[in-house]
Design an enzyme around this catalytic site. Structure first.
Site, PDB file in Angstrom:
ATOM      1  N   ASP A  10      13.783  -0.371  94.197  1.00 56.25           N
ATOM      2  CA  ASP A  10      14.347  -1.212  95.263  1.00 56.25           C
ATOM      3  C   ASP A  10      13.720  -2.593  95.115  1.00 56.25           C
ATOM      4  OD1 ASP A  10      15.729  -1.850  97.720  1.00 56.25           O
ATOM      5  OD2 ASP A  10      13.816  -1.709  98.762  1.00 56.25           O
ATOM      6  N   SER A  11      14.252  -3.545  95.868  1.00 58.25           N
ATOM      7  CA  SER A  11      13.671  -4.888  95.859  1.00 58.25           C
ATOM      8  C   SER A  11      12.279  -4.882  96.507  1.00 58.25           C
ATOM      9  CB  SER A  11      14.571  -5.838  96.642  1.00 58.25           C
ATOM     10  OG  SER A  11      14.579  -5.452  98.004  1.00 58.25           O
ATOM     11  N   TYR A  42      16.352  -9.400  97.658  1.00 54.79           N
ATOM     12  CA  TYR A  42      17.393  -9.595  96.651  1.00 54.79           C
ATOM     13  C   TYR A  42      18.712 -10.044  97.300  1.00 54.79           C
ATOM     14  CZ  TYR A  42      15.044  -7.044  92.763  1.00 54.79           C
ATOM     15  OH  TYR A  42      14.222  -6.631  91.741  1.00 54.79           O
ATOM     16  N   GLY A  43      18.900  -9.619  98.535  1.00 58.98           N
ATOM     17  CA  GLY A  43      20.236  -9.667  99.150  1.00 58.98           C
ATOM     18  C   GLY A  43      20.850 -11.037  99.300  1.00 58.98           C
ATOM     19  N   ASN A  74      20.951  -0.744  98.254  1.00 60.13           N
ATOM     20  CA  ASN A  74      22.392  -0.945  98.423  1.00 60.13           C
ATOM     21  C   ASN A  74      22.859  -2.204  97.698  1.00 60.13           C
ATOM     22  OD1 ASN A  74      23.410   0.981 100.892  1.00 60.13           O
ATOM     23  ND2 ASN A  74      21.259   0.458 101.083  1.00 60.13           N
ATOM     24  N   THR A  75      22.000  -3.233  97.712  1.00 60.13           N
ATOM     25  CA  THR A  75      22.369  -4.512  97.106  1.00 60.13           C
ATOM     26  C   THR A  75      22.614  -4.330  95.610  1.00 60.13           C
ATOM     27  OG1 THR A  75      20.992  -5.611  98.752  1.00 60.13           O
ATOM     28  CG2 THR A  75      21.583  -6.893  96.815  1.00 60.13           C
ATOM     29  N   GLU A 154       9.668  -6.338 105.576  1.00 62.54           N
ATOM     30  CA  GLU A 154       8.650  -6.423 104.514  1.00 62.54           C
ATOM     31  C   GLU A 154       7.317  -6.922 105.081  1.00 62.54           C
ATOM     32  OE1 GLU A 154       8.519  -5.801 101.075  1.00 62.54           O
ATOM     33  OE2 GLU A 154      10.489  -4.839 101.090  1.00 62.54           O
ATOM     34  N   THR A 188      18.542  -0.085 102.498  1.00 60.48           N
ATOM     35  CA  THR A 188      17.525   0.969 102.613  1.00 60.48           C
ATOM     36  C   THR A 188      16.311   0.541 103.439  1.00 60.48           C
ATOM     37  OG1 THR A 188      16.723   0.306 100.430  1.00 60.48           O
ATOM     38  CG2 THR A 188      18.150   2.245 100.528  1.00 60.48           C
TER      39      THR A 188
HETATM   40  N1  DGL Z   1      16.729  -2.544 100.419  1.00 59.32           N
HETATM   41  C1  DGL Z   1      17.728  -3.259  99.723  1.00 59.32           C
HETATM   42  C2  DGL Z   1      19.121  -2.813 100.048  1.00 59.32           C
HETATM   43  O1  DGL Z   1      19.318  -1.653 100.287  1.00 59.32           O
HETATM   44  C3  DGL Z   1      17.533  -4.714  99.426  1.00 59.32           C
HETATM   45  C4  DGL Z   1      17.189  -5.650 100.496  1.00 59.32           C
HETATM   46  C5  DGL Z   1      16.932  -7.042  99.961  1.00 59.32           C
HETATM   47  O2  DGL Z   1      16.102  -7.161  99.071  1.00 59.32           O
HETATM   48  O3  DGL Z   1      17.571  -8.004 100.409  1.00 59.32           O
HETATM   49  O4  DGL Z   1      20.056  -3.583 100.005  1.00 59.32           O
END
Ligand code: DGL
Length: 282
Positions: A10-11, A42-43, A74-75, A154, A188
């Site tokens: 994950d990120s 990441y999003g 998810n991203t 975070e 997530t």
């Molecule tokens: N936990 C991640 C998701 O499910 C990424 C969240 C992020 O880094 O913006 O999208």
């Protein structure tokens, strides 16, 4: 039978929300987790950036001899699952969108009002909407991106009025205007604020994709004859920045499960140095 670990990434720490379900249901499996805490979130990043980070991490996991990669994000799942599969055709790679979309479609009928929340990248990709409608095109779906939630999570700002205000900023109008009765936590990280959401909107039914992912992990292990047979050894948690909140969150999440845990750091420079190991040479 395959005793190698399952790779998760994950990120940041969001993907950790998938892990307790796995540990409870499949206690012999062990995991190697990678959280890209130095580069989260990441999003809100460009798709090309998300793809390139994901390639680095999947190469790293393959080098760590994982038997399967679970994209606990998810991203990443919504923007580059197929790219990752093309890059590493010999290893099963699972995304989180399909199992969650399937569970949502099974749970809902045309009278329900489904809300999807996620990062900008996830929402703009329409991955959830398209998948759910692929199962049942009669369903009513609305979506909203909630980009401020991941950085707060975070930082560990969870049981705090700033978090409640942020949730309300995104969801008050969204839920009321669209009459949402079922909310999919399309990131997530969001199960970590599930209690806040449930307290603020007590009537809402919540779908947690981190839980739904378990079934597809189980099915993939069965399909590839990859269940572990020996009792579980240690689980390794890598982070690109082993922050206090990452370590604390892992301790908090696994409080009761008490697994054998090893923490390690891999810098993003070291990750970048690994580039080019994929089968398509990208
Ligand atoms: N936990 C991640 C998701 O499910 C990424 C969240 C992020 O880094 O913006 O999208």
């Amino acid at each position: 039978m395959d005793n190698r670990p399952i790779g998760f990434f994950d990120s940041g720490l969001g993907g950790l929300t998938c892990v307790p379900y796995l540990m409870e249901a499949l206690p012999r499996e062990r995991i190697v987790y990678f959280g890209d805490t130095a580069r989260t979130p990441y999003g809100s990043k460009a798709i090309s950036t998300i793809r390139s980070f994901s390639f680095e991490i999947s190469d790293f996991l393959v080098e760590n001899d994982v038997k399967m990669i679970v994209i606990a994000c998810n991203t990443v799942s919504s923007v580059c699952l197929e790219d990752l599969r093309k890059r590493r055709p010999s290893i099963p790679i699972l995304g989180i969108i399909s199992p969650a979309a399937h569970a949502t479609a099974k749970l809902c009928g045309p009278k329900n009002r489904i809300g999807i929340i996620g990062t900008k990248a996830t929402i703009h990709s329409n991955a959830y909407r398209d998948k759910i409608l692929g199962y049942n095109k009669e369903l009513d779906i609305s979506q909203v991106a909630c980009p401020a939630l991941v950085p707060l999570i975070e930082e560990g700002i969870i049981e705090h009025e700033i978090m409640d205000l942020s949730i309300r900023h995104y969801l008050d109008q969204f839920i009321e205007y669209n009459g949402i009765d079922t909310l999919v936590l399309g990131c997530t990280h969001y199960p970590l604020i599930r209690r806040n959401i449930q307290r603020l909107y007590p009537g809402l039914r919540i779908v947690d994709p981190s839980r739904e992912l378990l079934r597809s992990i189980h099915d993939a292990l069965e399909r590839h004859d990859m269940f572990a047979e020996t009792a579980r050894a240690e689980n390794t948690f890598y982070a690109s920045d082993l922050s206090e909140s990452f370590v604390n969150m892992i301790r908090r999440i696994f409080e009761s499960a008490n697994p054998d845990i090893v923490f390690k750091t891999v810098s993003t420079d070291a990750l970048r140095g690994r580039r080019g190991g994929g089968s398509d040479g990208n």
